[in-house]
Design a protein around this motif. Structure first.
Motif: not given
Ligand code: ADP
Length: 244
Positions: A193-197, A175-177, A205-212, A180-182, A140-146, A200-202
């Motif tokens: 709740f850590y988000r790069v942007d 893998v997505d293309h 519809g992101g909760t910031g909990l997925g990767l945790a 990306g991020f720093d 889902e993240n790869a589709i949303k952000y990548g 964008r996450s909001r």
């Molecule tokens: P969220 O609900 O915000 O997606 P996640 O814990 O799943 O929360 O991800 C945390 C943050 O990591 C996201 O807000 C996004 O900034 C970054 N991120 C996650 N996956 C990707 C990706 N495939 N490409 C770029 N940024 C990503």
């Protein structure tokens, strides 16, 4: 001394968490209350405005719903982290079914979602529902952000001697293309709740909990979780699990 410092840190983390949750819930709740006020007053007889407001209210309520769902998931996986899963499960089939579930989302986003290496069964000791949650969160993240990269690849590969475990293992890469991020963000990405942007996450519809959630589930499976990313080129999220 060490003990007290550690306890203070745990206390601080808990206070930060409660503050974050309150903030995340308060934002949609304030919006909902505002719109209810407007609907009871100025917009009472304005049908087009009412429809517009109801659409926004629905979105905000859905956001709260996702947040509560993810908070419950997180607390469940944290509580179970020390209990090793015992079932023998076929990760290849779980990867396939996660991909299948997300095909409509990929199609809507005009992303080509491909899967490789998952045609034969690969057995691990695991919790099927939790592993599906790991794969769906990452895809889902790869589709949303990548998704801007146009394609997302899910790759499964087995190894007789996975370095991380000095034994047989399986690796799943998502893998997505996209943008990306720093890499400076990588160590903090699995924090709640850590988000790069955050904007964008909001918006997504992101909760910031997925990767945790992913991190805790992988720990419970004695696995490894690795993140790599190059700005403007894309990201790779890898899960390594010991094979059974
Ligand atoms: P969220 O609900 O915000 O997606 P996640 O814990 O799943 O929360 O991800 C945390 C943050 O990591 C996201 O807000 C996004 O900034 C970054 N991120 C996650 N996956 C990707 C990706 N495939 N490409 C770029 N940024 C990503």
């Amino acid at each position: 001394l060490v003990d007290i410092t550690e306890r203070e840190q745990v206390g601080q983390i808990r206070r930060d968490f409660v503050a974050n949750v309150s903030h995340e819930l308060k934002t949609p709740l304030t919006a909902l209350l505002g719109f209810i006020e407007t609907l009871k007053g100025p917009a009472r007889n304005d049908a087009p405005a009412r429809d517009r407001f109801l659409t926004i209210m629905e979105r905000e309520a859905e956001r709260m719903n996702r947040l509560v769902r993810d908070l419950l998931s997180l607390s469940r996986v944290e509580a179970e982290e020390r209990m090793r899963p015992e079932d023998r499960v076929d990760v290849a089939a779980l990867v396939e079914s996660s991909v299948l579930t997300l095909r409509p989302m990929a199609a809507d986003a005009k992303v080509a979602l491909t899967v490789s290496g998952a045609s034969a069964p690969v057995w691990v000791r695991g919790d099927a529902d939790q592993l599906v949650q790991v794969f769906t969160n990452l895809i889902e993240n790869a589709i949303k952000y990548g998704g801007s990269g146009g394609r997302v690849e899910v790759m499964l590969e087995t190894s007789a001697r996975e370095l991380a475990f000095r034994g047989p293992g399986v690796r799943i890469d998502v893998v997505d293309h996209g943008e990306g991020f720093d890499p400076v963000h990588i160590p903090r990405l699995t924090e709640r709740f850590y988000r790069v942007d955050s904007h964008r996450s909001r918006e997504m519809g992101g909760t910031g909990l997925g990767l945790a959630i992913v991190k805790h589930i992988v720990n419970r499976h004695r696995g490894r979780f690795r993140i790599e990313s190059t700005p403007r080129e894309g990201s790779r999220f890898s899960i390594m699990l010991p094979a059974s």
